[in-house]
Design an enzyme around this catalytic site. Structure first.
Site, short mmCIF file in Angstrom:
data_model
loop_
_atom_site.label_atom_id
_atom_site.label_comp_id
_atom_site.label_asym_id
_atom_site.label_seq_id
_atom_site.Cartn_x
_atom_site.Cartn_y
_atom_site.Cartn_z
CB CYS A 153 -0.95 -0.24 1.29
SG CYS A 153 -2.40 0.97 0.89
CB ILE A 172 -6.99 0.33 3.92
CG1 ILE A 172 -7.57 -0.90 4.66
CG2 ILE A 172 -7.53 1.60 4.69
CD1 ILE A 172 -6.80 -1.13 5.77
NE ARG A 173 -6.91 6.36 4.56
CZ ARG A 173 -5.77 6.89 4.38
NH1 ARG A 173 -5.46 7.54 3.44
NH2 ARG A 173 -4.88 6.45 5.29
CG HIS A 231 -3.35 -3.37 3.83
ND1 HIS A 231 -2.17 -2.71 4.59
CD2 HIS A 231 -3.85 -2.42 3.31
CE1 HIS A 231 -2.42 -1.32 4.40
NE2 HIS A 231 -3.37 -1.18 3.59
CD GLU A 281 -0.36 -5.24 6.38
OE1 GLU A 281 -0.12 -5.80 5.31
OE2 GLU A 281 -0.74 -3.94 6.32
N1 GLN Z 1 -3.67 6.40 0.89
C1 GLN Z 1 -2.44 6.06 1.50
C2 GLN Z 1 -1.17 7.03 1.04
O1 GLN Z 1 -1.35 7.67 0.18
C3 GLN Z 1 -2.03 4.72 1.60
C4 GLN Z 1 -3.19 3.96 2.19
C5 GLN Z 1 -2.58 2.59 2.83
O2 GLN Z 1 -1.32 2.61 3.09
N2 GLN Z 1 -3.45 1.99 3.60
O3 GLN Z 1 -0.12 6.98 1.45
#
Ligand code: GLN
Length: 184
Positions: free
Chosen positions: A79, A132-133, A168, A170
């Protein structure tokens, strides 16, 4: 075999818990002297890439880690960790810039920012993926191998000894991905 986990910010403890369960020795990278130690693989966790990028610079970690990765240190970026590895971001300044991919941050928008799905991953098979985002990979450059796609979007790549994931592992205890890193 000793792994290092970048522990400046974000979800590093979750990676450490998996390493513990797997019986893999690990250390944390928090300051410059840590980066000069010997370790065989590096994990860059999820979190906030802008904050991690700033701390990497403030603590003089950026260049030493970049050099180690360029010299062949196996690395897994999840991520925000993928964002740190990307040579190009659609928006913003790259950080370690060791992987020839273009990454779009927060690419799924706010509404669909977080979701769970399942997709095939090369070398692993059906894999549960938590986003997640999350970022995704808009363009994978020469020498990169696409490991997984979700809805036609690249969410996992490998370039030499670098693995980058939008999701993720993990959080789903996906040990196959760690095995892949340790045997790369
Ligand atoms: N949106 C986050 C970023 O731009 C990454 C999100 C995440 O690591 N879960 O750094």
């Amino acid at each position: 075999m000793r792994a290092a986990v970048l522990a400046l910010q974000g979800a590093f403890a979750e990676h450490e818990r998996i390493l513990e369960d797997m019986g893999v020795e690990y250390m944390e990278i928090r300051q410059e002297k840590d980066a000069y130690q010997d370790f065989d693989a590096l994990i860059l966790p999820g979190g906030e890439s802008t904050a991690m990028g700033k701390l990497l610079r403030d603590y003089h970690l950026l260049h030493i880690l970049k050099e180690k990765i360029e010299k062949g240190l196996p690395v897994l970026g999840t991520c925000a960790g993928l964002i740190l590895l990307a040579k190009q971001l659609t928006d913003g300044t790259p950080h370690l810039a060791t992987m020839p991919v273009t990454v779009k941050r927060n690419a799924y928008g706010r509404q669909l920012g977080s979701f769970v799905t399942e997709a095939d991953m090369k070398g692993i098979g059906r894999t549960k993926m938590v986003f997640i985002r999350a970022p995704y990979i808009v363009e994978a450059g020469e020498g990169t191998e696409v490991l997984a796609q979700v809805d036609g979007r690249i969410v996992a790549v490998r370039y030499k000894k670098q693995i980058g994931l939008s999701f993720h592992p993990e959080l789903t205890d996906c040990r196959h991905i760690y095995e892949m890193l340790f045997h790369i």
